[in-house]
Motif scaffolding. Sequence first.
Motif, PDB file in Angstrom:
ATOM      1  N   ARG A  11       0.835  -1.194   0.000  1.00 23.25           N
ATOM      2  CA  ARG A  11       0.000   0.000   0.000  1.00 23.25           C
ATOM      3  C   ARG A  11       0.873   1.248   0.000  1.00 23.25           C
ATOM      4  NH1 ARG A  11      -5.368  -0.945   3.361  1.00 23.25           N
ATOM      5  NH2 ARG A  11      -5.751  -3.096   2.821  1.00 23.25           N
ATOM      6  N   LYS A  12       0.285   2.354  -0.496  1.00 24.63           N
ATOM      7  CA  LYS A  12       1.000   3.625  -0.422  1.00 24.63           C
ATOM      8  C   LYS A  12       0.507   4.413   0.776  1.00 24.63           C
ATOM      9  CE  LYS A  12      -2.279   5.886  -3.453  1.00 24.63           C
ATOM     10  NZ  LYS A  12      -2.566   6.857  -4.495  1.00 24.63           N
ATOM     11  N   ASN A  13       1.285   5.432   1.139  1.00 27.56           N
ATOM     12  CA  ASN A  13       0.909   6.332   2.250  1.00 27.56           C
ATOM     13  C   ASN A  13       0.769   5.561   3.561  1.00 27.56           C
ATOM     14  OD1 ASN A  13       0.588   8.258   0.158  1.00 27.56           O
ATOM     15  ND2 ASN A  13      -1.579   7.744  -0.047  1.00 27.56           N
ATOM     16  N   VAL A  14       1.846   4.882   3.951  1.00 28.95           N
ATOM     17  CA  VAL A  14       1.840   4.041   5.151  1.00 28.95           C
ATOM     18  C   VAL A  14       2.927   4.521   6.110  1.00 28.95           C
ATOM     19  CG1 VAL A  14       2.068   1.693   6.049  1.00 28.95           C
ATOM     20  CG2 VAL A  14       1.270   2.052   3.715  1.00 28.95           C
ATOM     21  N   PHE A  15       2.579   4.632   7.385  1.00 33.45           N
ATOM     22  CA  PHE A  15       3.649   4.793   8.371  1.00 33.45           C
ATOM     23  C   PHE A  15       3.536   3.750   9.459  1.00 33.45           C
ATOM     24  CE2 PHE A  15       0.615   8.148   9.916  1.00 33.45           C
ATOM     25  CZ  PHE A  15       0.370   7.664  11.191  1.00 33.45           C
ATOM     26  N   LYS A  16       4.672   3.546  10.126  1.00 31.80           N
ATOM     27  CA  LYS A  16       4.732   2.585  11.221  1.00 31.80           C
ATOM     28  C   LYS A  16       4.838   3.332  12.536  1.00 31.80           C
ATOM     29  CE  LYS A  16       8.456   0.104  12.372  1.00 31.80           C
ATOM     30  NZ  LYS A  16       9.512  -0.943  12.253  1.00 31.80           N
ATOM     31  N   LEU A  17       4.028   2.900  13.494  1.00 32.83           N
ATOM     32  CA  LEU A  17       4.088   3.421  14.861  1.00 32.83           C
ATOM     33  C   LEU A  17       4.561   2.296  15.759  1.00 32.83           C
ATOM     34  CD1 LEU A  17       3.353   5.578  17.040  1.00 32.83           C
ATOM     35  CD2 LEU A  17       1.044   4.608  17.033  1.00 32.83           C
ATOM     36  N   ARG A  18       5.669   2.551  16.463  1.00 39.90           N
ATOM     37  CA  ARG A  18       6.196   1.545  17.389  1.00 39.90           C
ATOM     38  C   ARG A  18       6.115   2.090  18.797  1.00 39.90           C
ATOM     39  NH1 ARG A  18      10.326  -0.518  20.352  1.00 39.90           N
ATOM     40  NH2 ARG A  18      10.857  -2.709  19.940  1.00 39.90           N
ATOM     41  N   THR A  19       5.462   1.346  19.678  1.00 39.94           N
ATOM     42  CA  THR A  19       5.348   1.800  21.063  1.00 39.94           C
ATOM     43  C   THR A  19       6.577   1.386  21.846  1.00 39.94           C
ATOM     44  OG1 THR A  19       4.342  -0.210  21.931  1.00 39.94           O
ATOM     45  CG2 THR A  19       2.854   1.420  20.925  1.00 39.94           C
ATOM     46  N   ILE A  20       6.706   1.973  23.027  1.00 39.78           N
ATOM     47  CA  ILE A  20       7.856   1.677  23.881  1.00 39.78           C
ATOM     48  C   ILE A  20       7.844   0.211  24.315  1.00 39.78           C
ATOM     49  CG2 ILE A  20       6.894   2.237  26.156  1.00 39.78           C
ATOM     50  CD1 ILE A  20       9.424   4.041  26.524  1.00 39.78           C
ATOM     51  N   THR A  21       6.663  -0.415  24.291  1.00 45.25           N
ATOM     52  CA  THR A  21       6.548  -1.820  24.689  1.00 45.25           C
ATOM     53  C   THR A  21       6.750  -2.787  23.522  1.00 45.25           C
ATOM     54  OG1 THR A  21       4.150  -1.718  24.367  1.00 45.25           O
ATOM     55  CG2 THR A  21       4.971  -1.305  26.603  1.00 45.25           C
ATOM     56  N   GLY A  22       7.073  -2.241  22.346  1.00 51.40           N
ATOM     57  CA  GLY A  22       7.361  -3.113  21.207  1.00 51.40           C
ATOM     58  C   GLY A  22       6.141  -3.579  20.434  1.00 51.40           C
ATOM     59  N   ASN A  23       5.036  -2.852  20.591  1.00 50.97           N
ATOM     60  CA  ASN A  23       3.894  -3.092  19.702  1.00 50.97           C
ATOM     61  C   ASN A  23       4.061  -2.224  18.462  1.00 50.97           C
ATOM     62  OD1 ASN A  23       2.867  -4.745  21.665  1.00 50.97           O
ATOM     63  ND2 ASN A  23       1.412  -3.240  22.449  1.00 50.97           N
ATOM     64  N   GLU A  24       3.795  -2.806  17.299  1.00 46.61           N
ATOM     65  CA  GLU A  24       3.969  -2.068  16.053  1.00 46.61           C
ATOM     66  C   GLU A  24       2.685  -2.098  15.238  1.00 46.61           C
ATOM     67  OE1 GLU A  24       8.754  -2.877  15.490  1.00 46.61           O
ATOM     68  OE2 GLU A  24       7.349  -3.614  13.971  1.00 46.61           O
ATOM     69  N   PHE A  25       2.319  -0.926  14.719  1.00 42.22           N
ATOM     70  CA  PHE A  25       1.120  -0.759  13.906  1.00 42.22           C
ATOM     71  C   PHE A  25       1.504  -0.085  12.605  1.00 42.22           C
ATOM     72  CE2 PHE A  25       0.003  -0.543  18.338  1.00 42.22           C
ATOM     73  CZ  PHE A  25      -1.157  -1.301  18.452  1.00 42.22           C
ATOM     74  N   LEU A  26       0.851  -0.472  11.519  1.00 43.74           N
ATOM     75  CA  LEU A  26       0.890   0.312  10.293  1.00 43.74           C
ATOM     76  C   LEU A  26      -0.428   1.047  10.178  1.00 43.74           C
ATOM     77  CD1 LEU A  26       2.426  -2.171   7.665  1.00 43.74           C
ATOM     78  CD2 LEU A  26       3.611  -0.582   9.204  1.00 43.74           C
TER      79      LEU A  26
END
Length: 128
Positions: free
Chosen positions: A87-102
Amino acid sequence: SPDSIDSVSPELEKAGLLNKTKIAEGGRKLRKNWNPSWVVLVGNSLVFFKDPKSQSPASWRPGNSRPESSVDLRGAQLQWADTLSSRKNVFKLRTITGNEFLLQSDTESIIKEWYNTIQSVIYRLDRE
Ligand code: I3P
């Protein structure tokens, strides 16, 4: 300055519909499962709700719907992630606890606004 976003809007709220998938939990990789999500930024948290359009009207009552999950932005990291998805226009968010979301939107301006707003919250929390 008095016009800075922090002094005008300490709670810095934003809400909208984005596509979301969680890709890691506590550092452990997960299988992608993209879904539309109603995303609300309030205070230091990003809160995810089920897409209201995918629910029956009766089940969607603002203020009466439980969040699916929420993310503490303190110590989180944000990065553009076009290599992590077709997909285009995607960012990743990583929390301090190591959970990752796109998080993704088909509209470039929308995802850029979200990126900038979340990044400003992360920077503000880093300075505290
Ligand atoms: C995944 C699904 C995802 C895709 C992912 C696939 O297959 O097609 O939409 O991610 O690609 O593995 P499945 O449904 O069988 O789990 P994108 O849409 O973000 O490209 P990936 O493995 O390259 O992450």
